[in-house]
Design an enzyme around this catalytic site. Structure first.
Site, short mmCIF file in Angstrom:
data_model
loop_
_atom_site.label_atom_id
_atom_site.label_comp_id
_atom_site.label_asym_id
_atom_site.label_seq_id
_atom_site.Cartn_x
_atom_site.Cartn_y
_atom_site.Cartn_z
N LYS A 126 30.56 35.24 50.53
CA LYS A 126 30.06 35.83 49.28
C LYS A 126 29.73 37.29 49.56
O LYS A 126 29.42 37.66 50.69
CB LYS A 126 28.79 35.12 48.83
CG LYS A 126 28.49 35.30 47.36
CD LYS A 126 29.24 34.27 46.54
CE LYS A 126 29.09 34.45 45.06
NZ LYS A 126 29.60 33.27 44.33
N ASP A 166 31.96 37.15 40.19
CA ASP A 166 30.72 36.38 40.02
C ASP A 166 29.92 37.17 38.97
O ASP A 166 30.52 37.94 38.20
CB ASP A 166 29.97 36.24 41.36
CG ASP A 166 28.84 35.20 41.31
OD1 ASP A 166 29.13 34.00 41.42
OD2 ASP A 166 27.66 35.58 41.15
N ASN A 240 30.99 34.63 31.70
CA ASN A 240 32.26 33.93 31.89
C ASN A 240 32.11 32.41 31.92
O ASN A 240 32.82 31.69 31.22
CB ASN A 240 32.91 34.43 33.19
CG ASN A 240 34.15 33.65 33.54
OD1 ASN A 240 34.09 32.71 34.34
ND2 ASN A 240 35.27 33.98 32.93
P1 NDP Z 1 28.55 36.80 34.10
O1 NDP Z 1 28.12 38.09 34.64
O2 NDP Z 1 29.82 36.70 33.35
O3 NDP Z 1 27.40 36.23 33.13
C1 NDP Z 1 26.12 36.01 33.61
C2 NDP Z 1 25.24 35.51 32.47
O4 NDP Z 1 24.00 35.08 33.01
C3 NDP Z 1 24.93 36.60 31.46
O5 NDP Z 1 24.72 36.01 30.21
C4 NDP Z 1 23.64 37.18 32.04
O6 NDP Z 1 22.83 37.83 31.08
C5 NDP Z 1 22.95 35.94 32.54
N1 NDP Z 1 22.07 36.31 33.66
C6 NDP Z 1 22.44 36.90 34.82
N2 NDP Z 1 21.39 37.15 35.59
C7 NDP Z 1 20.32 36.69 34.91
C8 NDP Z 1 18.96 36.65 35.20
N3 NDP Z 1 18.45 37.14 36.33
N4 NDP Z 1 18.14 36.08 34.27
C9 NDP Z 1 18.65 35.58 33.11
N5 NDP Z 1 19.96 35.60 32.79
C10 NDP Z 1 20.77 36.15 33.67
O7 NDP Z 1 28.53 35.77 35.31
P2 NDP Z 1 29.24 34.35 35.46
O8 NDP Z 1 29.29 33.67 34.14
O9 NDP Z 1 30.47 34.53 36.22
O10 NDP Z 1 28.21 33.60 36.41
C11 NDP Z 1 27.15 32.78 35.92
C12 NDP Z 1 26.70 31.83 37.03
O11 NDP Z 1 27.78 30.99 37.40
C13 NDP Z 1 26.23 32.49 38.31
O12 NDP Z 1 25.22 31.69 38.89
C14 NDP Z 1 27.47 32.44 39.21
O13 NDP Z 1 27.13 32.48 40.57
C15 NDP Z 1 28.01 31.08 38.81
N6 NDP Z 1 29.42 30.83 39.07
C16 NDP Z 1 30.40 31.66 38.59
C17 NDP Z 1 31.73 31.36 38.80
C18 NDP Z 1 32.82 32.18 38.24
O14 NDP Z 1 33.98 31.80 38.38
N7 NDP Z 1 32.55 33.28 37.56
C19 NDP Z 1 32.13 30.18 39.58
C20 NDP Z 1 31.01 29.32 39.97
C21 NDP Z 1 29.74 29.67 39.72
P3 NDP Z 1 22.81 39.43 31.00
O15 NDP Z 1 24.12 39.83 30.39
O16 NDP Z 1 21.63 39.75 30.17
O17 NDP Z 1 22.67 39.92 32.42
O1 2IT Z 2 30.40 30.87 42.87
C1 2IT Z 2 31.64 30.78 42.83
O2 2IT Z 2 32.23 29.74 43.18
C2 2IT Z 2 32.40 31.92 42.31
N1 2IT Z 2 31.81 32.92 41.90
C3 2IT Z 2 33.90 31.89 42.31
C4 2IT Z 2 34.43 32.25 43.66
C5 2IT Z 2 35.92 32.41 43.76
O3 2IT Z 2 36.34 32.78 44.87
O4 2IT Z 2 36.64 32.19 42.80
#
Ligand code: NDP
Ligand code: 2IT
Length: 444
Positions: A126, A166, A240
């Site tokens: 990461k 992420d 996302n």
């Molecule tokens: P994005 O940046 O697309 O979206 C994040 C969302 O979470 C936004 O709505 C954001 O709000 C909110 N958020 C972020 N930080 C905080 C915080 N400290 N307090 C409250 N709300 C918060 O990220 P993703 O959707 O990609 O990721 C979301 C979660 O999923 C994370 O935990 C990530 O590690 C996990 N994840 C992502 C994957 C991926 O493929 N993208 C795969 C597996 C897990 P705001 O816009 O106000 O910051």
């Molecule tokens: O937390 C996760 O699994 C991700 N942000 C996706 C990682 C990846 O390599 O697609």
């Protein structure tokens, strides 16, 4: 003292300023204790746990960049290369002001077991930066990404370490990072995943984490003799993962009544209109509050009260430790029976233990959100073969992977006499493959 307890104490002692990392390690060690004790000698002789909790490599670097007023800023960049026992390091990059070594080590550690559960050949890593893309111009984001990659490229490669998105890193950032990698190395290779479809990305990667979460949920419910159709759900976040979880949930006949961002949440009893959320978040990079300005049936509330809304299913899809004990108690009192984690470690340890103890069906992130990284591994496979699969081909593989993860998790939980404890099951199933690969490869 047990081997796992001994290791946990060492981790706390050696990493006193890394609470999130210690939290993630504790959950895994507590779960695998039953699996370790049967073969303790073998693991101790190889110092397997000592090696498992220490990243193979952690790099940290300066990232200087110019803003639009020609002022120089300096952020800190990181890449944690945690474990390569079963494949090249694989895991996302997070750009958020809260990023520090503890958060990236927790994420890198979780990624080891998640990636193992996918059944695909990917190790755990990461990275990221404390850079905040919010409110920055495209040019500023590009200059930051170019500077970040100017250091990171020395440490990554298609067969060595393959970052992805992420929090705060989506297709725009991946594009800028890829362009700079190519310029610096002269290589057109699958060094990042989540790329645009025009330059080597995989169809279905954007949707994969959210869709995968719902495929997992469907499998969980079907084994409990239930179905998704007609269920009411809350989805925290509006990024996302949240957006594509809502898309697939609605396609399966569920009603999602709330979403959020870091400022507050919207409640729409008629069901969220996702095209409006997508316009606000994906097109205009706005705030979730704007939804309530555009939709009469919706209300917006400041703060983190989303979990006070009655639902049957809760899907935390924002960030770590967003779902606390009091939240789970409120959810339960309001009739919630299922929690599946779209985010990484969104539920605190006390809240997780409470949910499992009270019989709430609980699927941890390392199983439930593995669809994203699994589809990243499918992108790597397509890049290596220099061909691209159709959306349906990728989606079908994703569904099969999520179903397979459900079974690995449930089977391991049942083997150790706790059939309803999917946290235990996912940690043990993920660990077994890593442990056998590490033992086979000797002390390294
Ligand atoms: P994005 O940046 O697309 O979206 C994040 C969302 O979470 C936004 O709505 C954001 O709000 C909110 N958020 C972020 N930080 C905080 C915080 N400290 N307090 C409250 N709300 C918060 O990220 P993703 O959707 O990609 O990721 C979301 C979660 O999923 C994370 O935990 C990530 O590690 C996990 N994840 C992502 C994957 C991926 O493929 N993208 C795969 C597996 C897990 P705001 O816009 O106000 O910051
Ligand atoms: O937390 C996760 O699994 C991700 N942000 C996706 C990682 C990846 O390599 O697609």
């Amino acid at each position: 003292m047990s081997y796992t307890q001994e290791i946990y104490e060492r981790v706390v002692q050696k990493n006193p300023h890394e609470p999130e990392f210690c939290q993630a390690v504790k959950e895994v060690l507590d779960s695998i204790e039953v699996a370790i004790s049967a073969n303790e000698d073998k693991y101790r002789r190889a110092s397997l746990l000592e090696r498992l909790v220490e990243p193979e490599r952690a790099v940290s670097f300066r990232v200087p960049w110019y803003d639009d007023q020609n002022v120089v800023h300096v952020n800190r960049g990181y890449r944690i290369q945690f474990n390569s026992a079963i494949g090249p390091y694989k895991g996302g990059l997070r750009f958020h002001p809260s990023v520090n070594q503890s958060i990236l080590k927790f994420l890198g550690f979780e990624q080891i077991f998640k990636n193992s559960l996918t059944g695909l050949p990917i190790g755990g890593g990461k990275g990221g930066s404390d850079f905040d893309p919010k409110g920055k111009s495209d040019r500023e984001v590009m200059l930051f990404c170019q500077s970040f990659m100017t250091e990171l490229f020395k440490h990554i490669g298609a067969d060595c370490d393959v970052p992805a998105g992420d929090i705060g890193v989506g297709s725009r950032e991946i594009g800028y990072l890829y362009g700079q990698y190519k310029r610096l190395t002269g290589l057109y290779e699958g060094v990042l995943t989540g790329k645009g479809i025009a330059y080597g990305g995989s169809l279905g990667r954007t949707e994969a984490t959210g869709y995968g979460l719902i495929y997992m949920l469907e499998e969980m419910l079907s084994h409990a003799g239930d179905k998704l159709e007609g269920k009411t759900a809350l989805v925290s976040g509006s990024g996302n993962v949240a957006i594509y979880a809502v898309a697939k949930a609605q396609a399966k006949g569920m009603k999602v009544v709330a979403m959020s961002d870091s400022n507050g949440y919207i409640y729409d009893p008629n069901g969220i209109q996702l095209d409006i959320v997508k316009d606000i978040k994906e097109v205009r990079r706005g705030r979730i509050r704007e939804y309530a300005e555009r939709v009469d049936s919706a209300t917006y509330t400041e703060g983190k009260g989303i979990w006070t809304i009655p639902c049957e299913i809760a899907l935390p899809c924002a960030t770590q430790n967003e779902l606390e004990l009091a939240d789970v108690q409120t959810l339960q009192a309001n009739g919630c029976r299922v929690i599946a984690e779209g985010a990484n470690m969104p539920t605190t340890r006390e809240a997780t233990d409470y949910a499992i103890e009270k019989g709430i069906m609980f699927m941890p992130g390392k199983a439930a959100n593995a669809g994203g990284v699994a589809t990243s591994a499918l992108e790597m496979a397509q890049n290596s073969m220099r061909l691209s699969w159709t959306f349906d081909e990728v989606d079908k593989r994703l569904q099969n992977i999520m179903i397979d993860i459900y079974h690995k998790t449930a089977d391991a939980a049942a083997r150790y006499g706790q059939p309803n404890n999917f946290v235990l099951g996912a940690n043990i199933a993920g660990f077994e493959k890593i442990a056998s690969a590490m033992l086979a490869q000797g002390v390294c």
